[in-house]
Enzyme design. Structure first.
Site, PDB file in Angstrom:
ATOM      1  N   HIS A 120       1.956  11.390   1.152  1.00  0.00           N
ATOM      2  CA  HIS A 120       2.680  10.279   2.647  1.00  0.00           C
ATOM      3  C   HIS A 120       4.459  11.594   1.884  1.00  0.00           C
ATOM      4  O   HIS A 120       4.743  11.317   3.023  1.00  0.00           O
ATOM      5  CB  HIS A 120       2.351   9.796   2.690  1.00  0.00           C
ATOM      6  CG  HIS A 120       1.446   9.424   2.558  1.00  0.00           C
ATOM      7  ND1 HIS A 120       0.283   9.428   3.641  1.00  0.00           N
ATOM      8  CD2 HIS A 120       0.124   8.574   2.315  1.00  0.00           C
ATOM      9  CE1 HIS A 120      -0.651   9.186   4.013  1.00  0.00           C
ATOM     10  NE2 HIS A 120      -1.200   8.949   2.815  1.00  0.00           N
ATOM     11  N   HIS A 144       0.410  -0.737  -0.612  1.00  0.00           N
ATOM     12  CA  HIS A 144       0.397  -0.226  -0.503  1.00  0.00           C
ATOM     13  C   HIS A 144       0.590   0.810  -0.317  1.00  0.00           C
ATOM     14  O   HIS A 144       0.852   1.894  -0.778  1.00  0.00           O
ATOM     15  CB  HIS A 144      -1.298  -0.500   1.064  1.00  0.00           C
ATOM     16  CG  HIS A 144      -1.767   1.201   1.172  1.00  0.00           C
ATOM     17  ND1 HIS A 144      -2.484   1.175   2.220  1.00  0.00           N
ATOM     18  CD2 HIS A 144      -1.841   2.485   0.511  1.00  0.00           C
ATOM     19  CE1 HIS A 144      -3.376   2.902   2.545  1.00  0.00           C
ATOM     20  NE2 HIS A 144      -3.001   3.413   0.800  1.00  0.00           N
ATOM     21  N   GLU A 197       0.399   8.521  -3.151  1.00  0.00           N
ATOM     22  CA  GLU A 197       1.158   8.035  -1.761  1.00  0.00           C
ATOM     23  C   GLU A 197       2.345   8.564  -2.388  1.00  0.00           C
ATOM     24  O   GLU A 197       3.009   9.239  -0.964  1.00  0.00           O
ATOM     25  CB  GLU A 197       1.420   6.474  -2.245  1.00  0.00           C
ATOM     26  CG  GLU A 197       0.112   5.137  -1.700  1.00  0.00           C
ATOM     27  CD  GLU A 197      -0.507   5.402  -0.534  1.00  0.00           C
ATOM     28  OE1 GLU A 197      -0.070   5.858   0.777  1.00  0.00           O
ATOM     29  OE2 GLU A 197      -1.584   6.160  -0.413  1.00  0.00           O
TER      30      GLU A 197
END
Length: 407
Positions: free
Chosen positions: A139, A72, A135
């Site tokens: 992040h 993920h 992502e």
């Protein structure tokens, strides 16, 4: 005089060079994140000193290889469990991921990494490259030890490449499926396992307890490995720690379904549980209306369209939309809604990019960055027409919850 000035300039340059430690030069005994009050630097990860490596088990529809928990992401959470998001727009990449292959293969000559990611980093809707871009943008841009200034000779997108390479290497060191199978926990449509069995299988290999999440079928579908880190992300010196989140799985009766259509792993012909989906940024939101008001728990009045608290008049209608990869965007007639990075106030206007201000809605409460507590801030006006700012709680004020109420 000229000689004196040159001498001073040389001395200052030497001092500056001594103080500038690039990520690749961090000492091996760098302090562990979240264990000291050190400020963020190229050798100390802060405030996102908790690094989560997250994996999925999407079984219906089957996503990824039948014998792998898919990758993920790698999330830098704050030491208290909250988190930042979309931290540096200057290093983001296109949301559709259209430049990733060029970055990895052509710019950094790493076809192997691109192929490996293509095999294990899967989105349930088939939007793999968009997930990869999400992502990084949400992040990866918040990991301060790979900021471009931390490289001695930074190449464009070097931080993107290092993020992807690091998260894949960390993922490879955490073979969840193999650890479970080695402990006798194999995919089945009927056999169930206890929480302790799963926890023991994972923690005995990881070295700390592991967070795992179950879906509405009581089937395991997410794994989060929590770490601190010593020095720069580039040193890969991850330190396993206990999870900061509590599992929602029951003590027994936990399913581990085979991925549908895989033809392997199951031990019987029992029909698989009904299809389920998995969000990609933490626990699935619950109670998300498409439109409604926003109330303050225990207080009269509600929020108006600019995001301020008002005790009289008409409540604003807010629109809520679940994002493609998890999180919830909120908009009003004023525009997108978000949280001001400096004042931490909830605000809505045409200048706010809702896509980069993803909220969470959990148990009927609105949160931002993992924080579900809000406080009142500064006010303008007086009496019943006063407009009062609502801001994220820092723990020093009397807090309340924000609740979406369906129209």
């Amino acid at each position: 005089m000229k000689f004196v000035l040159l001498t001073i300039a040389y001395f200052l340059a030497r001092v500056s060079a001594a103080q500038s430690v690039f990520a690749s030069d961090c000492p091996s005994d760098s302090p562990e994140s979240c264990t000291t009050s050190n400020s963020a630097s190229c050798c100390f990860e802060a405030p996102g000193g908790v690094l989560l490596q997250t994996q999925f088990w999407d079984y219906s529809p089957a996503t990824g290889p039948s014998d792998l928990f898919t990758l993920h992401g790698l999330w830098p959470d704050n030491c208290d469990g909250t988190y930042q998001q979309f931290c540096d727009n200057s290093v983001t990449i296109p949301n559709d991921g259209s430049t990733i292959q060029d970055i990895l293969v052509n710019q950094f000559n790493d076809q192997g990494l691109y192929d490996n990611l293509s095999n294990v980093w899967k989105d349930i809707n088939g939007n793999d490259r968009s997930l990869w871009a999400h992502e990084w943008n949400k992040h990866g841009t918040c990991i301060n030890t790979i900021n471009p200034s931390c490289y001695s000779n930074y190449q464009t997108h070097e931080d993107v490449y290092d993020y992807y390479k690091t998260l894949y290497n960390l993922y490879e060191s955490l073979p969840t499926y193999q650890w479970l199978v080695n402990a006798g926990i194999t995919p089945s449509n009927s056999k169930t396992y206890t929480y302790d069995q799963i926890q023991q299988a994972l923690s005995s290999n990881f070295g700390q307890d592991v967070y795992f999440k179950c879906d509405s079928n009581n089937a395991i579908n997410e794994i989060w490995y929590f770490h601190h880190i010593k020095g720069s992300l580039l040193q890969h010196n991850f330190v396993p720690i206990a999870p900061l989140s509590n599992s929602n799985c029951p003590s027994s009766g936990i399913l581990f379904p085979p991925k549908s259509g895989s033809g392997g792993g199951g031990d019987d012909d029992t029909p698989a549980p009904k299809p389920t989906t998995t969000t990609t940024s933490g626990p699935a939101p619950t109670g998300v209306p498409s439109a409604g008001y926003i109330d303050l728990s225990g207080k009269p009045g509600c929020l108006i369209s600019n995001g301020k608290y008002y005790t009289s008049g008409t409540c604003a209608t807010y629109h809520f939309a679940e994002s493609s990869f998890g999180g919830v965007t909120i908009t009003s007639s004023k525009g997108g809604c978000g949280v001001n990075s400096s004042t931490k106030e909830f605000t809505c206007s045409s200048s706010v990019d809702a896509s980069q201000n993803q909220f969470q809605i959990k148990n009927g409460n609105i949160g931002f960055g993992g924080n579900y507590d809000w406080c009142l801030g500064s006010s303008s006006g007086s009496g019943s027409t006063a407009q009062t700012a609502v801001k994220l709680s820092d723990g020093s004020c009397s807090s309340f919850k924000l609740n979406p109420v369906s129209k």
